[in-house]
Structures are given as structure tokens and as C-alpha cells.
Enzyme design. Structure first.
Site, PDB file in Angstrom:
ATOM      1  CB  SER A 105      46.421  52.214  35.470  1.00 22.19           C
ATOM      2  OG  SER A 105      45.766  53.447  35.279  1.00 22.19           O
ATOM      3  CG  ASP A 174      38.658  52.012  37.762  1.00 24.22           C
ATOM      4  OD1 ASP A 174      38.852  53.232  37.899  1.00 24.22           O
ATOM      5  OD2 ASP A 174      39.526  51.225  37.333  1.00 24.22           O
ATOM      6  CG  HIS A 203      42.138  53.016  39.126  1.00 21.23           C
ATOM      7  ND1 HIS A 203      41.919  52.567  37.839  1.00 21.23           N
ATOM      8  CD2 HIS A 203      43.416  53.486  39.142  1.00 21.23           C
ATOM      9  CE1 HIS A 203      43.005  52.775  37.102  1.00 21.23           C
ATOM     10  NE2 HIS A 203      43.924  53.319  37.871  1.00 21.23           N
TER      11      HIS A 203
END
Length: 222
Positions: A105, A174, A203
Site C-alpha cells: 500500500s 481492491d 486490499h
């Protein structure tokens, strides 16, 4: 002869050990102390609990390994944290060609930046984005969000400069960082590169889709 001039702005190097603070007797002021071993620190704590003992953290090779961090997160600060981690491994005689740098991320921006400076065994980016500004604009499309972001973390602008083989992981479901961003980063990157785009993965649950063996098999080729 007494030296004159501006004092050095270079931070003082800390000795390895366990740091703590206590309040001075009959005062509101505190001092910072260090003990070389955890046992010495715990013994000191037991003897000084009545003096508002506070554990600050452990330092190794001038890096805080734990404890309270009173700093503010910034792009430069995160980059420096990443550099400190790599320098620690290098100081342990670990060659960069034996290091796999892994970013997830927001961490993909840090991993990408590090990979422009070092040649790693592989750079793995889990759920990367083109830039924070792009993600903000897609999510808050009704506002000029991309112009309000202070730290853009522009991955797309530097992905061609990385010095390591690249592996991108991203889930089709995601909803935090759309897979379209990951695909755009992958398309812009130079070879060698691989991607695992996973159906039904979101995610935070990519590793529920049996990725470990696939990643290990890719790593064996480099």
C-alpha cells in the site's frame, strides 16, 4: 584557543542500549539515562518506579528499534526510515543483492524509492498506486483532491528508475487502491518484471489466495 562559529547541526550518535527517563527528586524536570542490557534497565526500573520512570526505547546502530516516537510522519521521514533499515542490513554485512524489499500500500512508495538507489534481489509491491494524488482524485472525484495532497508519493514518475527485478501483487476487488493503478505502474516499469493480479482478492487479503508458493517460485529465478 576557543573555537567560535555556528554549532554543528549533525545529530549526536546514540550509544547502543536501553533508554529511559526519570523525574529528578524534588523537581518536575526529568533526565534521560541509558543501560547497556535489558536486565540492567529492568533492575533500574524496579528501583525507581516512584520517580515516574518511563521507558523510551532501545537503540542499536543509532536506530530506535522500539519505544515512543514523538515525530510527525512525512514523506521525507518515511524515506529516511527506509534508508535506515537498509543501512542497518548493510552494516550487518548483508549484500543488497540478497535483500528483497517489500512494500504494501503506502509502503510501495518507500520500496520504489529505495529501489532507485539500490540494486536488490527483487522489489515486491503489494497494491501499488501511481501517486497519492491520483488515488485521492479518484475517490473524491467531485473535489479537486489531487491539488490538495501535500505528499504525493509519485511512484509512476520513478518506477522506470528502479534497479531491481519487479513483482507486483494486486487484487481485482481492491476497493482502497483500484487495481487499475497497479496495472498502470506495471505497464510503465521496465523489464524484468512480473505481476500476480488476483481474482476476488481485496486490499488486505491477498495472501488468502495461495500466493506464497508463487512468490517463492518467482524469487528462485533471480
Amino acid at each position: 584557543m576557543k573555537k567560535t562559529g555556528r554549532p554543528s547541526s549533525k545529530p549526536k550518535r546514540l550509544k547502543d542500549g536501553f533508554y529511559m527517563s526519570i523525574v529528578l527528586a524534588n523537581s518536575t524536570k526529568s533526565i534521560r539515562l541509558m543501560r547497556e542490557t535489558r536486565e540492567e534497565m529492568e533492575q533500574f526500573e524496579a528501583q525507581n518506579k516512584h520517580r515516574n520512570f518511563k521507558y523510551l526505547g532501545q537503540v542499536k546502530d543509532n536506530i530506535w528499534l522500539d519505544g515512543e516516537n514523538k515525530g510527525k510522519p512525512t514523506k521525507l521521514g518515511l524515506y529516511r526510515d527506509g534508508e535506515a533499515a537498509i543501512n542497518y542490513l548493510i552494516n550487518q554485512k548483508i549484500k543488497t543483492k540478497n535483500i528483497v524489499v517489500y512494500g504494501e500500500s503506502l509502503g510501495t512508495a518507500i520500496a520504489t524509492k529505495l529501489s532507485t538507489n539500490y540494486s536488490f534481489n527483487m522489489t515486491i509491491l503489494e497494491a501499488p498506486f501511481t501517486s497519492v494524488a491520483d488515488v485521492a482524485q479518484k475517490r473524491y472525484w467531485i473535489f479537486p483532491a489531487k491539488y490538495l495532497v501535500l505528499d504525493d508519493f509519485d511512484i509512476l514518475g520513478i518506477i522506470k528508475k528502479i534497479k531491481s527485478p519487479l513483482l507486483i501483487l494486486h487484487g481485482y476487488k481492491d476497493y482502497v487502491i483500484n487495481i487499475a493503478f497497479g496495472k498502470k505502474v506495471f505497464e510503465a516499469a521496465l523489464k524484468p518484471k512480473k505481476a500476480l493480479f488476483v481474482q476476488n482478492a481485496g486490499h488486505n487479503n491477498l495472501f488468502e489466495f495461495n500466493l506464497v508458493n508463487k512468490i517463492l517460485n518467482i524469487l528462485k529465478k533471480y
